[in-house]
Design a protein around this motif. Structure first.
Motif, PDB file in Angstrom:
ATOM      1  N   UNK A 253      45.839  58.215  46.343  1.00 34.49           N
ATOM      2  CA  UNK A 253      45.297  56.707  46.025  1.00 34.49           C
ATOM      3  C   UNK A 253      43.582  56.889  45.242  1.00 34.49           C
ATOM      4  N   UNK A 254      42.813  57.172  46.188  1.00 38.26           N
ATOM      5  CA  UNK A 254      41.604  57.337  45.560  1.00 38.26           C
ATOM      6  C   UNK A 254      41.266  58.459  44.311  1.00 38.26           C
ATOM      7  N   UNK A 255      42.169  59.649  44.291  1.00 43.82           N
ATOM      8  CA  UNK A 255      41.968  60.198  43.008  1.00 43.82           C
ATOM      9  C   UNK A 255      42.621  59.624  41.826  1.00 43.82           C
ATOM     10  N   UNK A 256      43.736  58.802  42.308  1.00 43.65           N
ATOM     11  CA  UNK A 256      44.688  58.175  40.859  1.00 43.65           C
ATOM     12  C   UNK A 256      43.531  57.063  40.659  1.00 43.65           C
ATOM     13  N   UNK A 257      43.084  56.323  41.217  1.00 42.49           N
ATOM     14  CA  UNK A 257      41.883  55.300  40.832  1.00 42.49           C
ATOM     15  C   UNK A 257      41.047  55.923  40.123  1.00 42.49           C
ATOM     16  N   UNK A 258      40.729  57.066  40.219  1.00 38.84           N
ATOM     17  CA  UNK A 258      39.784  57.574  39.405  1.00 38.84           C
ATOM     18  C   UNK A 258      40.037  58.523  38.171  1.00 38.84           C
ATOM     19  N   UNK A 259      41.328  58.886  38.275  1.00 40.22           N
ATOM     20  CA  UNK A 259      41.701  59.559  37.073  1.00 40.22           C
ATOM     21  C   UNK A 259      42.706  59.090  36.098  1.00 40.22           C
ATOM     22  N   UNK A 260      43.543  58.301  36.495  1.00 41.94           N
ATOM     23  CA  UNK A 260      44.662  57.642  35.716  1.00 41.94           C
ATOM     24  C   UNK A 260      44.197  56.101  35.767  1.00 41.94           C
ATOM     25  N   UNK A 261      43.579  55.665  36.365  1.00 35.64           N
ATOM     26  CA  UNK A 261      42.986  54.394  36.512  1.00 35.64           C
ATOM     27  C   UNK A 261      44.065  53.178  36.284  1.00 35.64           C
ATOM     28  N   UNK A 262      44.203  52.567  35.178  1.00 34.12           N
ATOM     29  CA  UNK A 262      45.062  51.076  35.229  1.00 34.12           C
ATOM     30  C   UNK A 262      46.512  51.799  35.149  1.00 34.12           C
ATOM     31  N   UNK A 263      46.887  52.920  34.892  1.00 31.48           N
ATOM     32  CA  UNK A 263      48.172  53.389  34.797  1.00 31.48           C
ATOM     33  C   UNK A 263      48.852  53.559  36.208  1.00 31.48           C
ATOM     34  N   UNK A 264      48.026  53.539  37.280  1.00 29.94           N
ATOM     35  CA  UNK A 264      48.292  53.719  38.425  1.00 29.94           C
ATOM     36  C   UNK A 264      49.469  52.602  38.818  1.00 29.94           C
ATOM     37  N   UNK A 265      48.958  51.280  38.349  1.00 29.91           N
ATOM     38  CA  UNK A 265      50.021  50.308  38.602  1.00 29.91           C
ATOM     39  C   UNK A 265      51.212  50.288  37.795  1.00 29.91           C
ATOM     40  N   UNK A 266      51.169  50.951  36.665  1.00 32.77           N
ATOM     41  CA  UNK A 266      52.527  51.119  35.931  1.00 32.77           C
ATOM     42  C   UNK A 266      53.459  52.039  36.769  1.00 32.77           C
TER      43      UNK A 266
END
Length: 538
Positions: A434-447
């Motif tokens: 989760x921390x790397x996801x918010x850092x690297x793919x940002x808003x796409x995490x929600x999709x």
């Protein structure tokens, strides 16, 4: 007929359906406390200074240490719960939790902290895998969903409590700001490890281990105020006895046995139920990074916004506990996942449209945020609140209820253990990613998580039969009534009545008398004889 023996106040208390079903949910308190023990500290200056400002990857590893230990605990539970009983597994989990909390509170470096989280996770894995089994095996079918749902209620309440303990301690200027919350969370494990000694063992486990008279007495204490001659107690006793003897010919001796045709479908459904619980994005939407990316500034602002979310998480679980046995499992899970997916897509769309890159240092977790759009920031916050409430009212409680009630008794320990291990396996993966996801793919995490929710809703529609109101022994008939992708047709499968159970017992006895090859139990030739014979055993 002789009146039932007088029972002591302690016996009446410990065999009350609600008390016996809800005390073990202190293991849910342990679960919730450890989930939040790190969320309240990721922006705590004292914590960051003590552990040398861990970057997003290291912080992900620290957070993931707990579900890694829980994965191991869930697997160990399978052996322990069948060997020493459900009750003793719960007791052991409480004391191991206390040890893990002590190690965490005393830690001065990352390695010790990780070790403490692994030990605490081991306890949570043991507890989370066995509590719902114990609840399902000791409570009446009519209230089983409600009782098992209290596990989710305990988790949400402990998350709320632990979060505000962390919030209050955040005003302390030294390392007590994080050590005190980690030490205080040992309390539920201590209480559980002491009080559980006074509570009864699962009657189904006792029956499986040849302790039939004790099992009958516990059934009577829990369901009929100690009256062993009560008709419903006798019928449940006979039905469990028949099921135990039948299941002994199909007993699972290893996890590989769960892949056999007679077990595989239910094992798969139990595991995938827990998988979707994690992939729904519930834990992601409850982390502080969501509010940071929405543009909430300042540590206090983020803590307050998260605190409101945890309060709603707890409050929204209450309707599910009260009405899940009326709503049913299928519609609750389907509606919940579909609406949660809509919330996630909406948040992702707002972030994609109005957000912008945030340049805040090479070690920062949040690299995308909404700036200068107050309405958009508020919309993201409200949607995150709605999402969490939907999860709490729908899929969250059902993710514990459904896996605990669909299996053969002889494989229930291993199957629920495998399902809970699946939960912790995905929890581990998401905690680290989760921390790397918010850092690297940002808003796409929600999709990504929104897509998972829609897939889960489709999966429930095709494969998850309705189980509300059915006894644990009826699940064989339910799953034999249709193939793997016809779950929506199974709601019409009739539930067993008292007459059905009596007829099945009499019919199975007549078949066994006519064919010595059958190993089914020869108890009586009629339902009235069954009740008289069972009464003489007491």
């Amino acid at each position: 007929m002789a009146p039932p023996p007088k029972r002591s106040l302690v016996t009446r208390f410990t065999t009350n359906n609600y008390v016996a079903g809800m005390l073990p949910t202190l293991a849910g308190f342990m679960f919730g406390c450890d989930l939040i023990s790190m969320s309240g500290q990721v922006s705590n200056p004292a914590y960051l200074n003590q552990f040398n400002h861990p970057n997003s990857n290291l912080q992900g590893a620290i957070t993931a240490a707990m579900p890694a230990g829980s994965f191991g605990g869930a697997l160990i539970n399978s052996y322990l719960s069948d060997k020493i009983g459900r009750k003793w597994c719960i007791i052991i989990s409480g004391w191991v939790w206390v040890l893990g909390c002590i190690i965490q509170a005393a830690s001065f470096n990352v390695r010790t902290l990780v070790a403490g989280r692994v030990v605490a996770g081991l306890a949570v894995g043991l507890g989370s895998a066995i509590v719902t089994i114990y609840q399902a095996e000791i409570t009446r079918p009519a209230i089983r969903g409600r009782i098992v749902a209290t596990q989710q209620l305990a988790i949400t309440f402990s998350e709320l409590l632990q979060y505000f303990v962390s919030f209050g301690c955040s005003y302390i200027a030294n390392d007590a700001s994080f050590r005190m919350p980690w030490a205080l969370q040992a309390i539920p494990g201590l209480i559980l490890g002491i009080l559980m000694f006074a509570f009864p063992e699962s009657p189904r486990w006792l029956m499986d281990h040849g302790r039939e008279e004790q099992a009958l007495q516990i059934l009577a204490d829990v369901h009929a105020e100690g009256d062993t001659e009560n008709e419903l107690v006798q019928l449940e006793y006979l039905e469990i006895k028949r099921q135990v003897e039948f299941d002994r010919t199909l007993a699972a001796r290893s996890y590989l046995d769960l892949l056999k045709p007679e077990y595989f479908r239910r094992t798969f459904l139990a595991c995938i139920t827990q998988m979707w619980s994690q992939l729904s994005g519930n834990n992601v939407m409850m982390c502080e990074y969501v509010f940071q990316s929405a543009g909430v500034t300042g540590r206090r602002g983020g803590l307050i916004a998260s605190g409101v979310q945890y309060a709603l998480h707890f409050i929204a679980t209450i309707p599910a506990v009260i009405w899940v046995d009326k709503w049913g499992r299928r519609p609750t899970m389907m509606i919940g996942m579909f609406t949660m997916g809509c919330c996630l897509f909406a948040v992702g769309a707002i972030q994609a449209t109005l957000g912008q890159p945030l340049h805040s240092g090479s070690s920062a977790t949040t690299t995308w945020t909404i700036v200068g759009h107050t309405s958009a920031r508020n919309a993201v916050i409200v949607l995150s609140y709605i999402f969490v409430m939907l999860f709490s009212m729908t899929y969250g409680p059902c993710s514990w209820i459904f896996p605990s009630e669909i299996h053969h008794m002889r494989v229930r320990g291993k199957a629920v253990s495998a399902a809970t291990a699946t939960n912790w396996m995905f929890n581990f993966a998401l905690a680290w990613s989760t921390p790397p996801a918010f850092r690297n793919i940002q808003y796409k995490t929600y999709f990504v998580y929104g897509t998972f929710c829609i897939c889960a809703a489709i999966n429930v529609f095709f494969m998850f039969p309705e189980t509300k109101g059915r006894t644990l022994e009826e699940m064989d008939d339910l799953f034999a009534a249709g193939h793997a992708f016809s779950a929506w047709r199974l709601s019409s499968v009739p539930k067993k009545t008292l007459a059905d159970v009596e007829a099945e017992v009499a019919d199975s006895d007549m078949r066994s008398e006519g064919d010595n090859k059958h190993t089914m139990n020869h108890i009586e030739k009629s339902s009235s004889d069954h009740l008289e014979q069972a009464g003489r055993h007491v």
